[in-house]
Design a protein around this motif. Sequence first.
Motif, PDB file in Angstrom:
ATOM      1  N   THR A 143      -6.304   9.852  -1.894  1.00 42.72           N
ATOM      2  CA  THR A 143      -6.928   8.540  -2.099  1.00 42.72           C
ATOM      3  C   THR A 143      -5.936   7.412  -1.848  1.00 42.72           C
ATOM      4  O   THR A 143      -6.222   6.470  -1.107  1.00 42.72           O
ATOM      5  N   VAL A 144      -4.753   7.495  -2.474  1.00 43.16           N
ATOM      6  CA  VAL A 144      -3.795   6.402  -2.270  1.00 43.16           C
ATOM      7  C   VAL A 144      -3.243   6.418  -0.847  1.00 43.16           C
ATOM      8  O   VAL A 144      -2.909   5.367  -0.301  1.00 43.16           O
ATOM      9  N   PHE A 145      -3.199   7.595  -0.225  1.00 42.81           N
ATOM     10  CA  PHE A 145      -2.708   7.645   1.151  1.00 42.81           C
ATOM     11  C   PHE A 145      -3.680   6.937   2.091  1.00 42.81           C
ATOM     12  O   PHE A 145      -3.271   6.191   2.981  1.00 42.81           O
ATOM     13  N   VAL A 146      -4.977   7.166   1.871  1.00 43.32           N
ATOM     14  CA  VAL A 146      -5.986   6.476   2.691  1.00 43.32           C
ATOM     15  C   VAL A 146      -5.904   4.968   2.453  1.00 43.32           C
ATOM     16  O   VAL A 146      -5.956   4.168   3.396  1.00 43.32           O
ATOM     17  N   PHE A 147      -5.743   4.578   1.187  1.00 41.59           N
ATOM     18  CA  PHE A 147      -5.597   3.147   0.884  1.00 41.59           C
ATOM     19  C   PHE A 147      -4.397   2.569   1.633  1.00 41.59           C
ATOM     20  O   PHE A 147      -4.481   1.487   2.238  1.00 41.59           O
ATOM     21  N   SER A 148      -3.290   3.303   1.636  1.00 43.33           N
ATOM     22  CA  SER A 148      -2.102   2.804   2.338  1.00 43.33           C
ATOM     23  C   SER A 148      -2.353   2.752   3.843  1.00 43.33           C
ATOM     24  O   SER A 148      -1.778   1.915   4.538  1.00 43.33           O
ATOM     25  N   GLY A 157      -5.255   7.584   8.313  1.00 47.93           N
ATOM     26  CA  GLY A 157      -4.582   8.022   7.097  1.00 47.93           C
ATOM     27  C   GLY A 157      -5.253   9.266   6.530  1.00 47.93           C
ATOM     28  O   GLY A 157      -4.594  10.222   6.121  1.00 47.93           O
ATOM     29  N   LEU A 158      -6.587   9.263   6.556  1.00 52.96           N
ATOM     30  CA  LEU A 158      -7.343  10.422   6.063  1.00 52.96           C
ATOM     31  C   LEU A 158      -7.052  11.653   6.915  1.00 52.96           C
ATOM     32  O   LEU A 158      -6.787  12.743   6.399  1.00 52.96           O
ATOM     33  N   TYR A 204       4.914   5.382  -6.375  1.00 51.51           N
ATOM     34  CA  TYR A 204       4.152   5.886  -7.515  1.00 51.51           C
ATOM     35  C   TYR A 204       3.876   7.377  -7.409  1.00 51.51           C
ATOM     36  O   TYR A 204       4.285   8.140  -8.271  1.00 51.51           O
ATOM     37  N   SER A 205       3.175   7.805  -6.333  1.00 49.13           N
ATOM     38  CA  SER A 205       2.830   9.239  -6.305  1.00 49.13           C
ATOM     39  C   SER A 205       3.979  10.089  -5.760  1.00 49.13           C
ATOM     40  O   SER A 205       3.896  11.316  -5.789  1.00 49.13           O
ATOM     41  N   GLY A 224       0.825  -1.203   0.000  1.00 51.17           N
ATOM     42  CA  GLY A 224       0.000   0.000   0.000  1.00 51.17           C
ATOM     43  C   GLY A 224       0.861   1.255   0.000  1.00 51.17           C
ATOM     44  O   GLY A 224       0.622   2.200  -0.756  1.00 51.17           O
ATOM     45  N   LEU A 225       1.894   1.251   0.846  1.00 51.14           N
ATOM     46  CA  LEU A 225       2.798   2.399   0.944  1.00 51.14           C
ATOM     47  C   LEU A 225       3.498   2.658  -0.386  1.00 51.14           C
ATOM     48  O   LEU A 225       3.803   3.806  -0.735  1.00 51.14           O
ATOM     49  N   ASN A 226       3.719   1.580  -1.139  1.00 51.74           N
ATOM     50  CA  ASN A 226       4.399   1.698  -2.436  1.00 51.74           C
ATOM     51  C   ASN A 226       3.637   2.623  -3.390  1.00 51.74           C
ATOM     52  O   ASN A 226       4.238   3.374  -4.152  1.00 51.74           O
ATOM     53  N   LEU A 227       2.300   2.589  -3.331  1.00 53.39           N
ATOM     54  CA  LEU A 227       1.535   3.501  -4.191  1.00 53.39           C
ATOM     55  C   LEU A 227       1.793   4.952  -3.781  1.00 53.39           C
ATOM     56  O   LEU A 227       1.795   5.852  -4.615  1.00 53.39           O
ATOM     57  N   VAL A 228       2.011   5.167  -2.481  1.00 49.03           N
ATOM     58  CA  VAL A 228       2.254   6.524  -1.987  1.00 49.03           C
ATOM     59  C   VAL A 228       3.675   6.968  -2.317  1.00 49.03           C
ATOM     60  O   VAL A 228       3.894   8.035  -2.891  1.00 49.03           O
ATOM     61  N   VAL A 229       4.651   6.123  -1.963  1.00 52.75           N
ATOM     62  CA  VAL A 229       6.063   6.517  -2.102  1.00 52.75           C
ATOM     63  C   VAL A 229       6.575   6.260  -3.524  1.00 52.75           C
ATOM     64  O   VAL A 229       7.132   7.153  -4.166  1.00 52.75           O
TER      65      VAL A 229
END
Lengths: 251, 332
Positions: free
Chosen positions: B202-207, B94-95, B49-50, B42-47
């Motif tokens: 969005t991706v941060f909440v997912f993570s 996260g939100l 990707y974004s 999940g963190l990978n999408l934050v760090v």
Amino acid sequence: MTALQAQAVSKHFGGIRALDQVSLTLRPGEVHGLIGPNGSGKTTMLNLLSGYYTKDEGVILLNSAPIDAASVRHRARLGIARTFQKPRLLETLSVLDNAMVGAWRDASSSFLSAALALPFVTRREAALRERARELVLGVGLGHAMHRRASLLEHAEQRFLEIARALAARPRFLLLDEPAGGLTVAEIGHLEAVVRTVRDAGIGVLLVEHHTDFVFRVCSVVTTLDRGRIIAQGTPDVVRNDAEVNRVYLGA
Amino acid sequence: MRRLAAGLAIAVALAALPSWATNQYQVHLATLIGVYWVLIAGLNLVVGYSGQLSIGHVGLLAIGAYVYAVLAGTWDWPPLLALAASGAAGGLCGLLLGLPSLRLPGFYFAMATLAFSLIVAELSLAMGSVTGGGTGLAVPGFPAPFDTPGGLYWLVLGIAGIVTLLTWNVASRMWGLALIAIRDSPVAASAAGISIFRAKLTVFVFSGVTAGLAGALFAALQSYITPDTFAFDIGLFFFVCIIIGGRGSILGPFLGTVVLTALPEVVAPLAKLGNFFYGALLLVVVLVIPEGIGHLVEIAAARIARRRRHESHVVQPDLPRLAAALARGPAA
């Protein structure tokens, strides 16, 4: 009226008047040239139209409705696409993926529907990818379809920026010095692409230094000098204008 | 087809791990890797990707762990329900963390996540009546069939598999491209009409959700948690796994997680080096292959491909094709 318009727009940076009471109208299916010496305010105008700057005076209209409050993102959604003087590509992505990013508005899928790979998302994105592929082929980058954008040469980067902007299905396309650094042959290709885009009913604003190219392809040309319009009209009128020749063309 | 077969073979081999592992410790280690991966995926999408440098996800891990320990332990909730609640709590936190901090420029965002993890650590120590303070909390395990080491491993494997699939779906679609656009050129991203803040949030909440789930699984695996379990090092460790693995890849950070978790355990001398080992490895990667180990695979593939065709750079527009593409409406 279907048009992107600036009406008596002014913009200051500190004490400098970058634009002073400038008006211009960009109509669908028309190429409008914006020329002038360095620092005359051409790119400032483009940034005002695309929403990167906010005007100090005047009004920006899209189809007669003011859009001054709309952000860059919102203006993109309203159908205003642009390219950049220094190409801003996503270097780690392939040429096709770069073009695909332009179609974000049409993909309009939620995070959850993408994460769950819902069939409608997959179907819609496949269609958008196919269209992006055709655009990449159309602007002449078929040879580099799956190449990383960081491996492109300068001219290829310029054409890819145009493909990405077109993937957004814009009604108005703002090009910031697209011929910069291109060879004569490449400018010829660019001209053909611009004409094709125009014939598809898209209004093109051409900020450019290559005046031969501008006078060939534009139906209206606006000349700026130190933030003010010194001539506006058909290429013939502008080319023969004494003031334009004095400050810019240097005849 | 070959990829599907390979994936299937790997899945079967992984699922059968408890039967071919030679001792319980190997199962424990594999479970730990799986737990870390749930968070890191999940963190990978934050760090990766974004491009948002969160170094404080250990705070979200701790929240998930304590929510699970309190709900399943003190309050006697069914453990699987408590697990879901941990995910929800992670997403909510996260939100709350992302809303004010994701508008900050990179460095300040990293500091905000750091501050968050420090606050969580202090709170877990201070709120002794709930968290057991420095003494900590005993954590109940999951019910059958997940009540053995092998069973817990399968539960973790299943959740890790689902999370991997979800992130893969996101990364391989328009969303993945949009996140990379936000990372590499916010100007180009907004020109394409991408809502940068919303996408980042969005991706941060997912993570946060995956970190909360990982926290619950982590607590159950450890069976006892104290504030020391969630040292700041772990937050850095997650971050380092992604950087070493390579940004904008899923396989790379996965390899990073496996290698960085397993190596110090398997090679005893490395364990003595502790954080020095991670530090040295990070330095080598950043200096030698800044795009991460995942990128090495790509380079090798590109080398082979390049040998086969010669590179043209000639732009040759195909105008009828362009006109036809421009005439097409929005996709169905």
